[in-house]
Design a protein around this motif. Structure first.
Motif, PDB file in Angstrom:
ATOM      1  N   GLY A 116       2.046  -7.469  -6.351  1.00  0.00           N
ATOM      2  CA  GLY A 116       1.518  -6.355  -5.556  1.00  0.00           C
ATOM      3  C   GLY A 116       0.147  -5.916  -6.029  1.00  0.00           C
ATOM      4  N   LEU A 117      -0.052  -5.877  -7.340  1.00  0.00           N
ATOM      5  CA  LEU A 117      -1.356  -5.518  -7.882  1.00  0.00           C
ATOM      6  C   LEU A 117      -2.415  -6.547  -7.502  1.00  0.00           C
ATOM      7  N   ALA A 118      -2.053  -7.838  -7.520  1.00  0.00           N
ATOM      8  CA  ALA A 118      -3.001  -8.885  -7.127  1.00  0.00           C
ATOM      9  C   ALA A 118      -3.391  -8.750  -5.663  1.00  0.00           C
ATOM     10  N   LEU A 119      -2.442  -8.441  -4.815  1.00  0.00           N
ATOM     11  CA  LEU A 119      -2.765  -8.260  -3.396  1.00  0.00           C
ATOM     12  C   LEU A 119      -3.615  -7.017  -3.181  1.00  0.00           C
ATOM     13  N   PHE A 120      -3.342  -5.962  -3.942  1.00  0.00           N
ATOM     14  CA  PHE A 120      -4.162  -4.752  -3.861  1.00  0.00           C
ATOM     15  C   PHE A 120      -5.589  -5.036  -4.322  1.00  0.00           C
ATOM     16  N   ILE A 121      -5.737  -5.724  -5.437  1.00  0.00           N
ATOM     17  CA  ILE A 121      -7.073  -6.054  -5.935  1.00  0.00           C
ATOM     18  C   ILE A 121      -7.792  -6.968  -4.952  1.00  0.00           C
ATOM     19  N   GLY A 122      -7.058  -7.880  -4.340  1.00  0.00           N
ATOM     20  CA  GLY A 122      -7.671  -8.736  -3.332  1.00  0.00           C
ATOM     21  C   GLY A 122      -8.183  -7.962  -2.139  1.00  0.00           C
ATOM     22  N   ALA A 123      -7.478  -6.903  -1.769  1.00  0.00           N
ATOM     23  CA  ALA A 123      -7.925  -6.093  -0.629  1.00  0.00           C
ATOM     24  C   ALA A 123      -9.084  -5.188  -1.003  1.00  0.00           C
ATOM     25  N   VAL A 124      -9.071  -4.646  -2.195  1.00  0.00           N
ATOM     26  CA  VAL A 124     -10.089  -3.673  -2.596  1.00  0.00           C
ATOM     27  C   VAL A 124     -11.373  -4.352  -3.049  1.00  0.00           C
ATOM     28  N   PHE A 125     -11.259  -5.416  -3.810  1.00  0.00           N
ATOM     29  CA  PHE A 125     -12.422  -6.045  -4.418  1.00  0.00           C
ATOM     30  C   PHE A 125     -12.827  -7.344  -3.742  1.00  0.00           C
ATOM     31  N   ASP A 126     -12.510  -7.513  -2.479  1.00  0.00           N
ATOM     32  CA  ASP A 126     -12.871  -8.732  -1.769  1.00  0.00           C
ATOM     33  C   ASP A 126     -14.362  -8.762  -1.527  1.00  0.00           C
ATOM     34  N   ARG A 127     -15.046  -9.716  -2.132  1.00  0.00           N
ATOM     35  CA  ARG A 127     -16.516  -9.800  -2.029  1.00  0.00           C
ATOM     36  C   ARG A 127     -16.958 -10.513  -0.764  1.00  0.00           C
ATOM     37  N   GLU A 128     -16.150 -11.424  -0.252  1.00  0.00           N
ATOM     38  CA  GLU A 128     -16.564 -12.217   0.898  1.00  0.00           C
ATOM     39  C   GLU A 128     -16.331 -11.525   2.231  1.00  0.00           C
TER      40      GLU A 128
END
Length: 152
Positions: A116-128
């Motif tokens: 869940g944390l990885a998916l959250f970080i992927g949503a918040v810190f998505d650079r592309e």
């Protein structure tokens, strides 16, 4: 739980079991049901040869998904090499190896929280997603910086 046909109330051996979360018991029941180790029609029959696999595979799959999540966190926050190194360190840690294949509460709790944390970080810190090169500002919409402040 399989013999009783009751998956709502966690049941272990001869009584209800409310002192631990129900998810590990459900994962064990799912694994035993998939491997056919527990026969609800013959509760006194011996369990099949795949009983160990049935009980441990759901927890091992969560451990594998946790390694993917650690890789994804490292990749999102830094780069691909950091993600690979973090996943390699986790995969070679003795405690993670021991806990990852045991049918107990720790791996579903920590593993699913890490995923869940990885998916959250992927949503918040998505650079592309929006072309933003500042990972700390990935959550802020571009138009919001040009609009008037909500305090005024």
């Amino acid at each position: 739980m399989i013999v009783r046909g009751d998956y709502v109330y966690p049941y272990w051996e001869s009584s209800y079991f409310f002192s631990k979360p129900a998810l590990p018991l459900w994962l064990i029941a799912l694994g035993l049901w998939i491997t056919g180790s527990e026969n609800p029609n013959l509760p006194e029959a011996p369990m099949g040869p795949l009983t160990e696999w049935g009980m441990r595979i759901p927890f091992a799959l969560i451990a594998i998904a946790t390694m993917w999540a650690v890789y994804r966190i490292g990749r999102q926050l830094k780069d691909r090499n950091t993600g690979l190194l973090a996943a390699l360190v986790l995969a070679t840690s003795c405690q993670f190896i021991f806990i990852g294949k045991q049918a107990m509460v720790d791996m579903p709790f920590v593993g699913l929280m890490t995923i869940g944390l990885a998916l959250f970080i992927g949503a918040v810190f998505d650079r592309e997603a929006d072309g933003c090169r500042h990972p700390g500002y990935g959550w802020w919409p571009r138009s919001a910086s040009r609009s008037r402040s909500f305090l005024s």
